[in-house]
Scaffold this active site. Structure first.
Site, short mmCIF file in Angstrom:
data_model
loop_
_atom_site.label_atom_id
_atom_site.label_comp_id
_atom_site.label_asym_id
_atom_site.label_seq_id
_atom_site.Cartn_x
_atom_site.Cartn_y
_atom_site.Cartn_z
N GLU A 1 2.55 -0.86 4.52
CA GLU A 1 2.28 0.50 4.09
C GLU A 1 3.60 1.23 3.86
OE1 GLU A 1 -0.51 2.26 3.60
OE2 GLU A 1 -2.13 1.10 4.54
N ASP B 1 -3.49 1.99 -4.86
CA ASP B 1 -2.14 1.91 -4.32
C ASP B 1 -1.51 0.53 -4.55
OD1 ASP B 1 -4.30 1.32 -2.49
OD2 ASP B 1 -2.86 1.14 -0.87
N THR C 1 0.53 5.30 1.77
CA THR C 1 -0.20 5.85 2.90
C THR C 1 -1.04 7.07 2.56
OG1 THR C 1 1.66 7.27 3.51
CG2 THR C 1 1.57 5.07 4.52
N HIS D 1 0.84 -1.19 0.00
CA HIS D 1 0.00 0.00 0.00
C HIS D 1 0.88 1.25 0.00
CE1 HIS D 1 -3.37 -2.44 1.90
NE2 HIS D 1 -2.32 -3.10 2.34
#
Length: 269
Positions: A114, A173, A52, A50
């Site tokens: 992340e 993402d 953020t 991912h």
């Protein structure tokens, strides 16, 4: 009456002390861990990457105090830092409504990572732009982190995925600037045979592009969850765009074109 009650109280106290003594000495039925079964593996099957869309400080606050979480956070410091927020043996709340290779709701079967990055910004015309690349230090830290996770859990290359892969249309993402090709060249993740793809693209340009049902079957083969009725519906378009975002990030318009067909056919399971 009071004299008669004293022996009863004394007995009750003795019983309570006996219970406490039993608790203090350990369980009555201890668990023997001296035997280990050969037939077992990790419950973790996937790693989901991912970005953020927030600073390190804000991301850390969201991921530790909010309703979402991840196992790791890779900061944008120089050099990058790796922060573990959830033990790998516990579920983090990062995947949400998701699907990959027939499994759904992947929180319980995945490790979430992340990476601090602002993600996209929208221009005056409403067009999305990704302007901030991942730093070399972030990718180096991520590579080291992934090597350990893959070793501990036996993650297959095709199961190191983007949030956009497992939630097409809902998530974008880690975006088109993420270096999937370089990661695969480091032995982490999956990439396609570029020479084979070039040959197949030329063939499709000469002979025509396969039909929608073919694309749906190929997308399902490599992990996505499109519809399987031969119609170019929204589910199929979302899956195709997510595939292109991962493997052809320069153009993820959802077109059923020769290049997309060639890449799909050249991608291992």
């Amino acid at each position: 009456m009071q004299a008669a009650a004293r022996p009863l109280r004394a007995l009750a106290c003795l019983a309570a002390l006996a219970v406490l003594a039993g608790c203090a000495s350990g369980p009555r039925y201890p668990i023997d861990t001296s035997h280990t079964a050969v037939s077992q593996n990790s419950r973790v099957r996937f790693v989901v990457l991912h970005y953020t869309t927030a600073s390190t400080e804000r991301s850390l606050s969201i991921l530790t105090r909010g309703r979402v979480s991840s196992h790791y956070l890779v900061t944008d410091d120089a050099p990058a830092r790796i922060l573990q927020l959830v033990d790998e043996n516990r579920s983090a709340w990062h995947a949400g409504d998701s699907a990959w290779h027939g499994r759904t709701w992947l929180n319980n079967s995945s490790i979430g990572i992340e990476i601090v990055n602002p993600g996209w910004e929208r221009d005056a015309a409403g067009v999305l732009h990704w302007r901030t690349p991942y730093s070399p230090s972030q990718i180096e830290a991520l590579t080291e982190l992934l090597r350990g996770i893959v070793r501990r859990h036996g993650i297959a290359p095709g199961n190191i995925v983007a949030h956009s892969d497992i939630a097409p249309g809902r998530k974008l993402d880690p975006g088109p600037l993420f270096p999937w090709r370089a990661l695969a060249q480091a032995g982490l993740g999956r990439w396609y045979d570029e020479a084979a793809a070039a040959e197949r693209q030329a063939r499709y340009q000469r002979e025509g592009v396969p039909d929608v049902a073919w694309f749906q079957a190929q997308l399902a083969r490599v992990g996505y969850a499109p519809s399987r009725h031969g119609q170019a519906d929204e589910d199929t378009l979302r899956a195709l765009k997510a595939f292109q975002l991962h493997y052809r990030p320069s153009d993820f318009d959802g077109a059923f074109d020769a290049e997309s067909a060639a890449i799909l056919e050249s991608l291992p399971d």
